[in-house]
Design a protein around this motif. Sequence first.
Motif, mmCIF file in Angstrom:
data_model
loop_
_atom_site.group_PDB
_atom_site.id
_atom_site.type_symbol
_atom_site.label_atom_id
_atom_site.label_comp_id
_atom_site.label_asym_id
_atom_site.label_seq_id
_atom_site.Cartn_x
_atom_site.Cartn_y
_atom_site.Cartn_z
ATOM 1 N N GLN A 165 17.967 72.363 47.216
ATOM 2 C CA GLN A 165 19.229 72.740 46.593
ATOM 3 C C GLN A 165 20.028 71.514 46.170
ATOM 4 O O GLN A 165 20.675 71.501 45.100
ATOM 5 N N GLU A 166 19.995 70.487 47.029
ATOM 6 C CA GLU A 166 20.718 69.261 46.696
ATOM 7 C C GLU A 166 20.144 68.605 45.457
ATOM 8 O O GLU A 166 20.890 68.124 44.580
ATOM 9 N N ILE A 167 18.835 68.580 45.354
ATOM 10 C CA ILE A 167 18.195 68.001 44.169
ATOM 11 C C ILE A 167 18.555 68.799 42.926
ATOM 12 O O ILE A 167 18.806 68.256 41.840
ATOM 13 N N GLN A 168 18.619 70.145 43.067
ATOM 14 C CA GLN A 168 18.966 71.000 41.916
ATOM 15 C C GLN A 168 20.385 70.703 41.427
ATOM 16 O O GLN A 168 20.668 70.701 40.229
ATOM 17 N N ARG A 169 21.302 70.435 42.355
ATOM 18 C CA ARG A 169 22.683 70.138 41.969
ATOM 19 C C ARG A 169 22.793 68.791 41.275
ATOM 20 O O ARG A 169 23.613 68.593 40.383
ATOM 21 N N GLN A 170 21.948 67.848 41.680
ATOM 22 C CA GLN A 170 22.023 66.510 41.104
ATOM 23 C C GLN A 170 21.333 66.416 39.752
ATOM 24 O O GLN A 170 21.653 65.527 38.957
ATOM 25 N N SER B 72 17.531 72.954 51.984
ATOM 26 C CA SER B 72 18.779 72.270 51.625
ATOM 27 C C SER B 72 18.502 71.071 50.735
ATOM 28 O O SER B 72 19.290 70.761 49.825
ATOM 29 N N GLN B 73 17.382 70.399 50.973
ATOM 30 C CA GLN B 73 17.027 69.270 50.123
ATOM 31 C C GLN B 73 16.721 69.729 48.702
ATOM 32 O O GLN B 73 17.117 69.070 47.720
#
Length: 293
Positions: free
Chosen positions: A93-98, A90-91
């Motif tokens: 994926q979150e970095i990829q979105r940001q 999840s971390q």
Amino acid sequence: MILSMTGFGRSRKEGAGYTVSVEIRALNAKQLDISVRMPKNFFEFEDLCRKLIANRMRRGRIDTSVQIDSTDITQKAPHISPELARYYWSQLQEIQRQIVPSQQPLLDHLLRIPHIYQTTEAVIDPEAIRGIISSAMSEALDQVLRMRAVEGESLLRDLMERISALRDDLGVVTGRRGAVIEEYKTRLQERMKQLLGGAELDENRLMQEIAFLVDRSDINEEIVRLGSHIEQLLSILSGEKPADGRRLDFLIQELHREASTIGSKTTDLDTVQAVVRMKAEIGKLKEQVQNIE
């Protein structure tokens, strides 16, 4: 029968998901000195190893190495924690979105994170491991004792040869004793007559003094004790039970003391030469006895 103090033994046993390797080295020492090295997770079995050694060894420096390895791959390999893997995924994926633009995270990226891996604590079966250690220790100790016995046979042959030479020289000393006493008496009588000149003296009194001096220089007691010590040595070495090295060492010290006393009491050339040879053999006996358990 004698046993040397030096020996070596090695054993490897498997069972209950473990491999136990034991290596034992036995060296000379005045007392029984046991050293056991084993993995820290298995320290509870150190006392077992010490007792097994003490039950079969009386003297010597016993260095023992015990290695215990698991053969169960589930205990040796690290495990991936699902909880940690989901958290780090999840971390990612979150970095990829940001971060735009950026690629979607891949499983390869997740597997490179070392924190998702965990090692499980090994489940130890004490009774099973105790049995494997006992079996491996017994086999290694058997090898050590066999090596000690083989070397002991070589030591025994050497000791018996030296004791035989010792008995031969004791026979020379014993055979010379009577002649030495008579020669000593004659020399004393001649010496006293020279010192007294032409003075008259009590013949009985003179003979008493000579007898007293001769008695002080008599070596019969030392000869008897030497013979007794030699017979005790032979009895111990030929016994069915393993000889006690400390007792042998004591007897050899006594042999040296008696031989030295004989040497200090006489000036007879043959006797002195025999004593020198005896002391040389006793010295070699003492060196060899230091190797006996």
